[in-house]
Design an enzyme around this catalytic site. Sequence first.
Site, mmCIF file in Angstrom:
data_model
loop_
_atom_site.group_PDB
_atom_site.id
_atom_site.type_symbol
_atom_site.label_atom_id
_atom_site.label_comp_id
_atom_site.label_asym_id
_atom_site.label_seq_id
_atom_site.Cartn_x
_atom_site.Cartn_y
_atom_site.Cartn_z
ATOM 1 N N LYS A 138 43.130 6.150 28.828
ATOM 2 C CA LYS A 138 42.854 7.564 28.524
ATOM 3 C C LYS A 138 42.108 7.743 27.202
ATOM 4 C CE LYS A 138 47.175 8.940 28.788
ATOM 5 N NZ LYS A 138 47.856 7.776 29.370
ATOM 6 N N THR A 139 42.625 7.103 26.156
ATOM 7 C CA THR A 139 42.041 7.313 24.832
ATOM 8 C C THR A 139 40.594 6.837 24.778
ATOM 9 O OG1 THR A 139 44.194 7.134 23.746
ATOM 10 C CG2 THR A 139 42.257 6.763 22.379
ATOM 11 N N GLU B 37 42.718 13.931 26.431
ATOM 12 C CA GLU B 37 43.628 13.072 27.172
ATOM 13 C C GLU B 37 44.635 13.955 27.908
ATOM 14 O OE1 GLU B 37 45.406 9.623 25.315
ATOM 15 O OE2 GLU B 37 44.075 9.892 23.591
#
Length: 450
Positions: free
Chosen positions: A111-112, A155
């Site tokens: 996600k990051t 996110e």
Amino acid sequence: MKFHLIGVGGAGMNVVARLLTAEGHTVSGSDREESVVLEQLRELGVATSVGHNALNVPSDAVVVRSSAIKPDNPEMIIAVERGQEIWHRSQALAYAAGDRDFIAVAGAHGKTSTSAMIAVALGELGADPSRAIGGHLAGAQPGGYLGIGSAMVAEADESDGSFLNYSPRIAVVTNVEPDHLDHYGSTEKFQQAFVDFANKIVPGGLLICCTDDPGARWLADIAREAGRRVATYGTRPYPGDHTLVIFDTNYRGKTQIGAQRASQTVNFVLPVPGEHMGLNAVGAWLACCDLGYEPQACGHALESFRGTGRRFEVRGEVDGIRVIDDYAHHPTEVEATLHTARSITSERVHVIFQPHLYSRTKNFASAFAQALDLADDVIVTSVYAAREVPTDGVEGDAIVELSSKASYEPDMSVAARLIAQRAKPGDVILTMGAGNITRMAAVIIDELNS
């Protein structure tokens, strides 16, 4: 409006504080201990307090909490007694996003990096997007930023189901690999949460899934059957609107990517290593293309990405020994990180691994052991509890018992010095985990220097 954030120093919470402050709201917050993040927030005008106390909470503020904040927190207690409005962090982020085009990145891992790639690329394309990313970008740029453009990149945290508070214009799902079973209780409920997330995409919006992951492939099929607009990407052919990803592994320390979509091929070089990072980049590329930008321009924009904090972040080098810090805390992430480490050295790879959560350690002990055995030398430390209370019989040695390479040292400072003493020029040392293991990179460097 006035907001008070409990746990304001957290990775997700401080991002929300930055956005709300930038929008002109009055923001205060508290955290259990002093940190650099609190100092940075004070410089922005956020009134921060160290320690949780009912006196910290303004009576006229909306109180914002994360799932880590328990009902017995004194600031929660006073907010409930007063009947104050209480929001989850994700609700505050959705409020800060307003009517912007919301681009949400979900998945048990990736996600990051993927959300940061989208934000960097859109910035290079002149879009000046807002962002809510749980890690700083290269150059110490904060994860929370309010841009003047029409897009918000964030996110979407599946760990507690809070990603269902968003209604994205574009949703990127890097994987649907079972995790956070302490919250969901079963793999089926975890998977259903992603189906519900896909159903939150606004009409006409796009779901982007990585088909190298069986769970994300399954989600793409379900969404297509429901009539949703879906684009997929992966290293193997797949029906429908699919981007075939081809890697050139000859680029040491970088990732050369070929993205073939329909009759068009776009080539670009990501300045960070790892095929998993290359896949993330193609998911980001598809998101930028869907916003109307020319495909090759999107590829060139991604060449400006220089990584994010704690994602294969080089923290220093001493006598040819590189010290790298990584957030990997799931077996798949550990495996990908170690493959990447192997790609940048022909010498030995050493790892200090801090398990994150007792429930995850118990559920995935065997998978962790198998992944960690890809290294040459492994020390596992005690579990970082985070939001959990200690579980009888579960510790880092549960992984070690199933590993052929690992040893157990509960004190991570001792482990850091031991691993540094074993390293030789050309080796790579990795600190891995989602907890405070990141602090040991400095200890390792000091030991190497001594």
